[in-house]
Write an enzyme that holds these catalytic residues in place. Sequence first.
Site, mmCIF file in Angstrom:
data_model
loop_
_atom_site.group_PDB
_atom_site.id
_atom_site.type_symbol
_atom_site.label_atom_id
_atom_site.label_comp_id
_atom_site.label_asym_id
_atom_site.label_seq_id
_atom_site.Cartn_x
_atom_site.Cartn_y
_atom_site.Cartn_z
ATOM 1 C CG HIS A 201 -0.496 0.376 2.474
ATOM 2 N ND1 HIS A 201 0.123 -0.505 3.311
ATOM 3 C CD2 HIS A 201 -0.496 1.552 3.132
ATOM 4 C CE1 HIS A 201 0.481 0.108 4.419
ATOM 5 N NE2 HIS A 201 0.127 1.362 4.344
ATOM 6 C CE LYS A 205 1.745 5.150 3.043
ATOM 7 N NZ LYS A 205 0.601 5.506 3.861
ATOM 8 C CD GLU A 239 3.754 2.328 12.053
ATOM 9 O OE1 GLU A 239 2.580 2.540 11.718
ATOM 10 O OE2 GLU A 239 4.238 1.193 12.185
ATOM 11 C CG HIS A 263 5.164 -0.909 3.802
ATOM 12 N ND1 HIS A 263 4.397 -1.505 2.844
ATOM 13 C CD2 HIS A 263 4.528 -1.127 4.982
ATOM 14 C CE1 HIS A 263 3.337 -2.063 3.420
ATOM 15 N NE2 HIS A 263 3.398 -1.856 4.720
ATOM 16 C CE LYS A 369 3.412 -1.536 14.358
ATOM 17 N NZ LYS A 369 2.621 -0.672 13.474
HETATM 18 C C1 BG6 Z 1 1.064 -1.945 7.603
HETATM 19 C C2 BG6 Z 1 1.635 -2.567 8.823
HETATM 20 O O1 BG6 Z 1 1.452 -2.635 6.460
HETATM 21 O O2 BG6 Z 1 1.526 -0.604 7.514
HETATM 22 C C3 BG6 Z 1 1.288 -1.778 10.080
HETATM 23 O O3 BG6 Z 1 1.155 -3.891 8.964
HETATM 24 C C4 BG6 Z 1 1.709 -0.334 9.905
HETATM 25 O O4 BG6 Z 1 1.893 -2.332 11.234
HETATM 26 C C5 BG6 Z 1 1.154 0.208 8.610
HETATM 27 O O5 BG6 Z 1 1.214 0.406 11.014
HETATM 28 C C6 BG6 Z 1 1.686 1.600 8.346
HETATM 29 O O6 BG6 Z 1 1.025 2.140 7.249
HETATM 30 P P1 BG6 Z 1 0.865 3.709 7.105
HETATM 31 O O7 BG6 Z 1 0.194 3.874 5.789
HETATM 32 O O8 BG6 Z 1 0.076 4.196 8.275
HETATM 33 O O9 BG6 Z 1 2.256 4.263 7.138
#
Ligand code: BG6
Length: 659
Positions: A201, A205, A239, A263, A369
């Site tokens: 995902h 972005k 995060e 990611h 985290k």
């Molecule tokens: C997800 C993870 O793929 O991405 C999560 O499983 C994480 O743990 C999240 O919090 C972060 O995504 P974003 O878009 O909030 O940066």
Amino acid sequence: MPDSIQVVRATGVDAPNTSPLSDPCVMLVFGASGDLTKRLLVPALYNLACDGLLSKNFALLGTAMDPLTTDAFRERMSADIQKFHTRKEFDPRVWEDLVSRFHYLPGGFSDMAVFDRLRTEVARLDLQVAAQGNVLFYFATAPRFFGLLCDNLHKSGFKEGPGWKRIIVEKPFGTDLASALALNKEVLANWQESEIYRVDHYLGKETVQNLLAFRFSNGMFEPLWNKNYIDNIQFNVSEAVDVEGRGGYYDSSGVLRDMMQNHMFQMLAYLCMEVPGSFEPDSIRNEKAKLLQSVRCYTQHEVARYVVRGQYGPSYGPSTDGKANVTKAGYRQEKDVNPKSNTETYAAARFHIDNWRWEGVPIYLRSGKALWKRGTEIVVEFKKAPEVIFRGTPVVNLAPNRLLFHIQPYQGIEIQFQAKIPGPTMSLQPVNMRFGYGDAFKASRYTGYEVMLYACSHGDATLFSRGDLVEAAWRVAQPLLDSWAAAKPEFPNYARGSWGPKSAADLIARDGRRWHEVVTEEVLKTVPLFKDGDMLFLEQVIMALRSRQVASGECIINKGEIGRELYLVARGEVEVLDDVGNVIKVLNDGDIFGEIAVLMSTPRTANVRARSTCDLFVLDKADFSRILRDNPQFAEAVQQVAKERYKVNVHTDALIAPH
Ligand code: BG6
């Protein structure tokens, strides 16, 4: 096939929408009663519909074990969309039209009779909406079902007939190299690579997609994009959230699998890959794969040298009677987490890209985290200009130029450089030029899934990961997993709300560098001293702050030394000691210290020692004096602190006089 730049623009709302509609299709969602469907897929479809980009020849068929009827499914989605849509205003007319195209059929994923029913229903919907035989299968399920679903779709004849058939697979794609290889084999047993769309995902972005646009549509930067001009690159995904009730999943994953291998490596590939021959999906994906294949796979010895891991412990408030005061529990106390868990919630690493472009350029990645802030940034630090040119002027050191990609939550791009401070002498100040998405575009917030669904319907795989890419990323991650499995870590090793473990600061310090902490106005305003500051003042402070982490017990200031720096405690406790080592005062989050010697040009008046691991911001004397000169109200506030703390009457003139 549309080029992907056009696809990116398609979901913006600034320019009149001239993009073609999504391709007609029936979308068959496995796991339709789960979280992903209501939080992301349906809001994304709704956004596409609002922007006039969703084909009218569209229907959605949801399936899962939950025994819902179509009416109940529609009701549920109608309630959920109120919570999860991302538009400024909700448009009921668009929603009513969209939800009327939703259908549901319950059943288990291993039951062939269910697949027969699904096939009949898809055929009926295909006729109803004239979807031309196109079917988009969406696996919003746990990965253990991916192979089974591919198999059963094939066995039940879904691939027959006219139109395209495409499968979108959610992450995680494997949990290590061996499982990813096995999964690719299973998925590709009956399907072609061109029919499989692996979601990451982050690629949805806008700010991540813009990395390619930025690099390849501007003439200014690409010539500098190599080892001759770039000193180092830092990727930071910080995060503030903890595992948020997902302890069961997270404890068998950890940050390397959850964030880095997918990611962060995707962002790394975009930022560092070679120039593709075109914007065709495979042209881009070939370059990404080549880049990931050039990242050095570490030996066990290299893992120990270049990688650190962490796990968050509790957060602490100011201690009472010398006793730690736990304000929030640590990772091992989270629900569904093993109380002796060795799963990492933080990792930092230096990677090497062994190719002509990047040889010798350190590539730093860190993510965790329960950290002090939410922020994803990429910092490209250029080599410094030669300081020798400035000899004989007040300039003693030059900050490097930096290019900052603010991925989220603030979205923008920033260039940092030096400018001459107006006045008769040659003095420099770091300044910046900034582009903010919010200032340049009127775009609504998107989930990131719009562009992926849209692109997939057109057969554009640019934003999806390819099998070889996933495998290349696992090849880099695997030695880290192996080394970590073989050695027991000292966990927990960082406090909730901190910058992460001290070992991460040490990792980069060994190379003579430091992490570039991106401080925002919001963060700075939480400090009492800065809370009423205007934008110009805050900006000046932000540009001047340096980060420093110190270990518990470390001496930060020694009495009698000449003071050249002022400190701000971002998090942690420090103690001010008298000559015989008695604690005179304890300072914590938001407090400043070291100001008196800086202000008065006197030697340090006391010793200051860290009581816990501390995250500190450091402001050099020259910057501090300059900021005081420009901001009389700040000078007064600092004067007040000095007065109260040391019972010294510091005159404003003395504060701001150049020493
Ligand atoms: C997800 C993870 O793929 O991405 C999560 O499983 C994480 O743990 C999240 O919090 C972060 O995504 P974003 O878009 O909030 O940066």
